[in-house]
Design a protein around this motif. Structure first.
Motif, mmCIF file in Angstrom:
data_model
loop_
_atom_site.group_PDB
_atom_site.id
_atom_site.type_symbol
_atom_site.label_atom_id
_atom_site.label_comp_id
_atom_site.label_asym_id
_atom_site.label_seq_id
_atom_site.Cartn_x
_atom_site.Cartn_y
_atom_site.Cartn_z
ATOM 1 N N GLY A 18 0.681 -1.109 -0.069
ATOM 2 C CA GLY A 18 0.094 -0.140 -0.091
ATOM 3 C C GLY A 18 0.959 1.391 0.022
ATOM 4 N N THR A 19 2.007 1.369 0.579
ATOM 5 C CA THR A 19 2.797 2.338 0.512
ATOM 6 C C THR A 19 3.958 2.568 -0.569
ATOM 7 O OG1 THR A 19 4.575 1.166 1.991
ATOM 8 C CG2 THR A 19 3.121 2.412 3.000
ATOM 9 N N GLY A 20 3.754 1.558 -1.643
ATOM 10 C CA GLY A 20 4.479 1.672 -2.939
ATOM 11 C C GLY A 20 5.616 0.803 -2.906
ATOM 12 N N LYS A 21 6.081 0.070 -1.748
ATOM 13 C CA LYS A 21 7.162 -0.709 -1.887
ATOM 14 C C LYS A 21 6.677 -2.012 -2.577
ATOM 15 C CE LYS A 21 8.644 1.148 2.458
ATOM 16 N NZ LYS A 21 8.958 0.947 4.024
ATOM 17 N N ILE A 22 7.943 -2.765 -2.717
ATOM 18 C CA ILE A 22 7.680 -4.001 -3.288
ATOM 19 C C ILE A 22 8.017 -5.016 -2.520
ATOM 20 C CG2 ILE A 22 8.058 -5.346 -5.531
ATOM 21 C CD1 ILE A 22 8.853 -2.613 -6.943
ATOM 22 N N ALA A 23 7.071 -6.087 -2.354
ATOM 23 C CA ALA A 23 7.210 -7.250 -1.437
ATOM 24 C C ALA A 23 7.974 -8.535 -2.366
ATOM 25 C CB ALA A 23 5.956 -7.611 -0.676
ATOM 26 N N ARG A 24 8.538 -9.241 -1.614
ATOM 27 C CA ARG A 24 8.886 -10.564 -2.364
ATOM 28 C C ARG A 24 9.049 -11.692 -1.186
ATOM 29 N NH1 ARG A 24 13.961 -11.778 -0.357
ATOM 30 N NH2 ARG A 24 15.206 -10.239 0.487
ATOM 31 N N LYS A 25 9.166 -12.759 -1.778
ATOM 32 C CA LYS A 25 9.375 -13.927 -0.862
ATOM 33 C C LYS A 25 10.595 -14.282 -0.643
ATOM 34 C CE LYS A 25 5.112 -16.694 -1.366
ATOM 35 N NZ LYS A 25 4.625 -18.013 -1.456
ATOM 36 N N ASN A 26 11.107 -14.985 0.408
ATOM 37 C CA ASN A 26 12.667 -15.477 0.612
ATOM 38 C C ASN A 26 12.755 -16.467 -0.252
ATOM 39 O OD1 ASN A 26 13.616 -13.314 2.663
ATOM 40 N ND2 ASN A 26 11.941 -14.196 4.074
ATOM 41 N N ALA A 27 14.138 -16.939 -0.545
ATOM 42 C CA ALA A 27 14.471 -17.989 -1.034
ATOM 43 C C ALA A 27 14.693 -19.094 -0.030
ATOM 44 C CB ALA A 27 15.843 -17.576 -1.848
ATOM 45 N N TYR A 28 15.241 -20.221 -0.645
ATOM 46 C CA TYR A 28 15.710 -21.391 0.160
ATOM 47 C C TYR A 28 14.493 -21.979 0.954
ATOM 48 C CZ TYR A 28 19.928 -19.007 -1.127
ATOM 49 O OH TYR A 28 21.056 -18.326 -1.676
ATOM 50 N N LYS A 29 13.264 -22.056 0.392
ATOM 51 C CA LYS A 29 12.017 -22.513 1.136
ATOM 52 C C LYS A 29 11.223 -23.470 0.329
ATOM 53 C CE LYS A 29 9.480 -21.981 5.188
ATOM 54 N NZ LYS A 29 8.142 -22.872 4.815
ATOM 55 N N SER A 30 11.783 -24.153 -0.678
ATOM 56 C CA SER A 30 11.348 -25.138 -1.490
ATOM 57 C C SER A 30 11.680 -26.431 -1.265
ATOM 58 C CB SER A 30 11.701 -24.603 -3.149
ATOM 59 O OG SER A 30 12.869 -24.685 -3.312
ATOM 60 N N HIS A 31 12.736 -27.127 -1.217
ATOM 61 C CA HIS A 31 12.648 -28.417 -0.964
ATOM 62 C C HIS A 31 14.056 -28.549 -0.265
ATOM 63 C CE1 HIS A 31 16.130 -28.652 -4.061
ATOM 64 N NE2 HIS A 31 15.425 -27.656 -4.471
ATOM 65 N N ILE A 32 14.151 -29.920 0.302
ATOM 66 C CA ILE A 32 15.379 -30.342 1.198
ATOM 67 C C ILE A 32 15.397 -29.505 2.388
ATOM 68 C CG2 ILE A 32 17.616 -30.897 1.594
ATOM 69 C CD1 ILE A 32 18.091 -30.575 -1.522
ATOM 70 N N LEU A 33 14.101 -29.452 3.089
ATOM 71 C CA LEU A 33 13.836 -28.605 4.391
ATOM 72 C C LEU A 33 14.295 -29.355 5.585
ATOM 73 C CD1 LEU A 33 10.736 -26.952 3.003
ATOM 74 C CD2 LEU A 33 12.932 -25.878 3.248
ATOM 75 N N THR A 34 14.379 -30.763 5.732
ATOM 76 C CA THR A 34 14.592 -31.627 6.711
ATOM 77 C C THR A 34 15.940 -30.974 7.539
ATOM 78 O OG1 THR A 34 15.791 -33.243 5.403
ATOM 79 C CG2 THR A 34 13.479 -33.615 5.789
ATOM 80 N N LYS A 35 17.037 -30.688 6.765
ATOM 81 C CA LYS A 35 17.987 -30.323 7.430
ATOM 82 C C LYS A 35 18.159 -28.900 7.941
ATOM 83 C CE LYS A 35 20.503 -30.815 3.562
ATOM 84 N NZ LYS A 35 21.470 -31.068 2.437
#
Length: 66
Positions: A18-35
């Motif tokens: 709403g304030t004009g900034k651009i939001a993004r998702k963080n990386a390293y959250k797709s697979h091999i999350l057990t470690k």
């Protein structure tokens, strides 16, 4: 002059706040999350803002502004 086309990959990855900034998702959250620790996975789930150095390029891909 024709309309600017929005980059299809960018519109799936970035959202405008709403304030004009651009939001993004963080990386390293797709697979091999057990470690990875639970705390790190939880913190990666939140959204971040695009850095000031990259906002111009992202806005151009999203056809925001000029």
């Amino acid at each position: 002059m024709p309309k600017m086309k929005t980059n299809s990959s960018a519109k799936k990855r970035f959202t405008l706040t709403g304030t004009g900034k651009i939001a993004r998702k963080n990386a390293y959250k797709s697979h091999i999350l057990t470690k990875m620790s639970t705390k790190r996975k939880r913190n990666l789930g939140h959204t971040s803002m695009v850095s000031a150095a990259d906002t111009g390029n992202v806005k151009r891909m999203l056809a925001i502004g000029k």
